[in-house]
Design a protein around this motif. Structure first.
Motif, PDB file in Angstrom:
ATOM      1  N   ILE A   1       0.836  -1.204   0.000  1.00  0.00           N
ATOM      2  CA  ILE A   1       0.000   0.000   0.000  1.00  0.00           C
ATOM      3  C   ILE A   1       0.873   1.256   0.000  1.00  0.00           C
ATOM      4  CG2 ILE A   1      -1.664   1.333   1.366  1.00  0.00           C
ATOM      5  CD1 ILE A   1      -2.937  -1.396   2.113  1.00  0.00           C
ATOM      6  N   ALA A   2       1.956   1.240   0.759  1.00  0.00           N
ATOM      7  CA  ALA A   2       2.870   2.395   0.786  1.00  0.00           C
ATOM      8  C   ALA A   2       3.478   2.650  -0.589  1.00  0.00           C
ATOM      9  CB  ALA A   2       3.956   2.185   1.829  1.00  0.00           C
ATOM     10  N   LEU A   3       3.858   1.593  -1.291  1.00  0.00           N
ATOM     11  CA  LEU A   3       4.419   1.740  -2.636  1.00  0.00           C
ATOM     12  C   LEU A   3       3.400   2.375  -3.577  1.00  0.00           C
ATOM     13  CD1 LEU A   3       6.567   1.160  -4.871  1.00  0.00           C
ATOM     14  CD2 LEU A   3       5.394  -1.046  -5.183  1.00  0.00           C
ATOM     15  N   VAL A   4       2.192   1.857  -3.567  1.00  0.00           N
ATOM     16  CA  VAL A   4       1.153   2.371  -4.469  1.00  0.00           C
ATOM     17  C   VAL A   4       0.821   3.822  -4.122  1.00  0.00           C
ATOM     18  CG1 VAL A   4      -1.220   2.041  -5.279  1.00  0.00           C
ATOM     19  CG2 VAL A   4       0.253   0.052  -4.921  1.00  0.00           C
ATOM     20  N   ARG A   5       0.734   4.126  -2.836  1.00  0.00           N
ATOM     21  CA  ARG A   5       0.421   5.504  -2.420  1.00  0.00           C
ATOM     22  C   ARG A   5       1.561   6.474  -2.773  1.00  0.00           C
ATOM     23  NH1 ARG A   5      -3.626   4.462   1.786  1.00  0.00           N
ATOM     24  NH2 ARG A   5      -5.435   4.463   0.416  1.00  0.00           N
ATOM     25  N   THR A   6       2.799   6.019  -2.662  1.00  0.00           N
ATOM     26  CA  THR A   6       3.932   6.866  -3.058  1.00  0.00           C
ATOM     27  C   THR A   6       3.863   7.160  -4.550  1.00  0.00           C
ATOM     28  OG1 THR A   6       5.327   6.000  -1.282  1.00  0.00           O
ATOM     29  CG2 THR A   6       6.464   7.035  -3.154  1.00  0.00           C
ATOM     30  N   ALA A   7       3.563   6.149  -5.339  1.00  0.00           N
ATOM     31  CA  ALA A   7       3.421   6.344  -6.788  1.00  0.00           C
ATOM     32  C   ALA A   7       2.280   7.317  -7.090  1.00  0.00           C
ATOM     33  CB  ALA A   7       3.185   5.003  -7.480  1.00  0.00           C
ATOM     34  N   ALA A   8       1.170   7.221  -6.345  1.00  0.00           N
ATOM     35  CA  ALA A   8       0.039   8.142  -6.532  1.00  0.00           C
ATOM     36  C   ALA A   8       0.446   9.571  -6.180  1.00  0.00           C
ATOM     37  CB  ALA A   8      -1.143   7.700  -5.673  1.00  0.00           C
ATOM     38  N   HIS A   9       1.138   9.714  -5.070  1.00  0.00           N
ATOM     39  CA  HIS A   9       1.596  11.046  -4.635  1.00  0.00           C
ATOM     40  C   HIS A   9       2.512  11.651  -5.702  1.00  0.00           C
ATOM     41  CE1 HIS A   9       3.005  14.227  -1.993  1.00  0.00           C
ATOM     42  NE2 HIS A   9       4.242  13.886  -2.334  1.00  0.00           N
ATOM     43  N   ASN A  10       3.460  10.870  -6.209  1.00  0.00           N
ATOM     44  CA  ASN A  10       4.383  11.364  -7.231  1.00  0.00           C
ATOM     45  C   ASN A  10       3.634  11.757  -8.508  1.00  0.00           C
ATOM     46  OD1 ASN A  10       6.377  10.828  -5.391  1.00  0.00           O
ATOM     47  ND2 ASN A  10       7.217   9.063  -6.478  1.00  0.00           N
ATOM     48  N   ALA A  11       2.649  10.959  -8.892  1.00  0.00           N
ATOM     49  CA  ALA A  11       1.867  11.263 -10.097  1.00  0.00           C
ATOM     50  C   ALA A  11       1.079  12.557  -9.909  1.00  0.00           C
ATOM     51  CB  ALA A  11       0.921  10.108 -10.425  1.00  0.00           C
ATOM     52  N   ARG A  12       0.506  12.739  -8.718  1.00  0.00           N
ATOM     53  CA  ARG A  12      -0.269  13.956  -8.436  1.00  0.00           C
ATOM     54  C   ARG A  12       0.647  15.179  -8.432  1.00  0.00           C
ATOM     55  NH1 ARG A  12      -5.200  14.455  -7.352  1.00  0.00           N
ATOM     56  NH2 ARG A  12      -5.560  12.339  -6.661  1.00  0.00           N
ATOM     57  N   GLN A  13       1.835  15.048  -7.829  1.00  0.00           N
ATOM     58  CA  GLN A  13       2.787  16.172  -7.806  1.00  0.00           C
ATOM     59  C   GLN A  13       3.197  16.575  -9.224  1.00  0.00           C
ATOM     60  OE1 GLN A  13       6.072  14.953  -5.238  1.00  0.00           O
ATOM     61  NE2 GLN A  13       5.641  16.763  -3.998  1.00  0.00           N
ATOM     62  N   GLU A  14       3.516  15.586 -10.038  1.00  0.00           N
ATOM     63  CA  GLU A  14       3.964  15.883 -11.388  1.00  0.00           C
ATOM     64  C   GLU A  14       2.845  16.503 -12.219  1.00  0.00           C
ATOM     65  OE1 GLU A  14       5.573  13.451 -15.167  1.00  0.00           O
ATOM     66  OE2 GLU A  14       6.700  13.178 -13.309  1.00  0.00           O
ATOM     67  N   ALA A  15       1.611  16.089 -11.991  1.00  0.00           N
ATOM     68  CA  ALA A  15       0.487  16.658 -12.730  1.00  0.00           C
ATOM     69  C   ALA A  15       0.269  18.123 -12.383  1.00  0.00           C
ATOM     70  CB  ALA A  15      -0.785  15.859 -12.437  1.00  0.00           C
ATOM     71  N   HIS A  16       0.721  18.555 -11.195  1.00  0.00           N
ATOM     72  CA  HIS A  16       0.507  19.935 -10.753  1.00  0.00           C
ATOM     73  C   HIS A  16       1.735  20.812 -10.936  1.00  0.00           C
ATOM     74  CE1 HIS A  16      -3.060  18.135  -9.255  1.00  0.00           C
ATOM     75  NE2 HIS A  16      -3.487  19.249  -8.716  1.00  0.00           N
ATOM     76  N   THR A  17       2.754  20.303 -11.610  1.00  0.00           N
ATOM     77  CA  THR A  17       3.944  21.141 -11.855  1.00  0.00           C
ATOM     78  C   THR A  17       3.965  21.676 -13.261  1.00  0.00           C
ATOM     79  OG1 THR A  17       5.268  19.184 -12.439  1.00  0.00           O
ATOM     80  CG2 THR A  17       5.388  19.993 -10.164  1.00  0.00           C
TER      81      THR A  17
END
Length: 195
Positions: free
Chosen positions: A179-195
């Motif tokens: 779950i931590a791996l998947v959530r980290t990937a989600a967080h990174n995807a969300r950050q990149e989408a907002h840059t």
């Protein structure tokens, strides 16, 4: 010992639409809550979740209803019916970050599994959770593949080169790590989408 007669009676087909409804309802609620209550793109929890966490009153995982329990044990091919996809999600486009967040949600609610896409009781590995979302019409193949690449990127940053489905199945792997791996990937995807 006397011989017993086996009688086979026709059993009506289960209502697969009703069986999938609890998961779809939860996904829709999750997506709606994310849109309305997330204050900042870097915040990954809703306001209600943050308040509950701060007060130490985080809600327990919901008790599964009878249809939700039945959904856990339905074979994956059931979710592939076109009518089911149209009625639930019906090809609803979601972002890669949302796909990953929902993947973690499926694993949290239905359980984590290793060694196969799903267990007999309905627990799912990462790929199995992604398959459920795809088959219910949340995102498309491109979204699921991009989400897989995001997970793989997190592993690569940690020096891990094996595919994430093999990483999921490794001896000693835990649900918390997955779950931590998947959530980290989600967080990174969300950050990149907002840059």
């Amino acid at each position: 010992m006397t011989a017993q007669t086996l009688t086979i009676t026709a059993v009506p087909a289960p209502d697969f639409d009703a069986e999938a409804a609890p998961l779809v309802r939860e996904i829709e609620q999750y997506l709606t809550a994310r849109v309305r209550t997330t204050a900042h793109p870097l915040v990954t929890k809703t306001t209600a979740e943050l308040v509950a966490e701060a007060l130490g009153t985080a809600p327990a995982a919901p008790v599964l209803t009878a249809p939700a329990r039945a959904l856990r044990i339905l074979p994956d091919w059931v979710l592939n019916f076109p009518l089911l996809r149209q009625l639930h999600g019906g090809g609803r486009q979601i972002s890669v970050a949302e796909h990953l967040e929902l993947t973690a949600l499926v694993i949290e609610r239905y359980g984590w599994h290793r060694g196969a896409l799903r267990s007999a009781s309905g627990r799912r590995c990462i790929l199995g959770a992604q398959a459920v979302l795809f088959r219910l019409g949340y995102g498309d193949e491109t979204t699921a593949l991009a989400a897989g690449h995001r997970i793989q990127t997190v592993l690569a940053a940690r020096g891990i080169t094996e595919p994430y489905h093999r990483w999921n199945d490794a001896t000693g792997r835990t649900r918390t790590e997955v779950i931590a791996l998947v959530r980290t990937a989600a967080h990174n995807a969300r950050q990149e989408a907002h840059t």
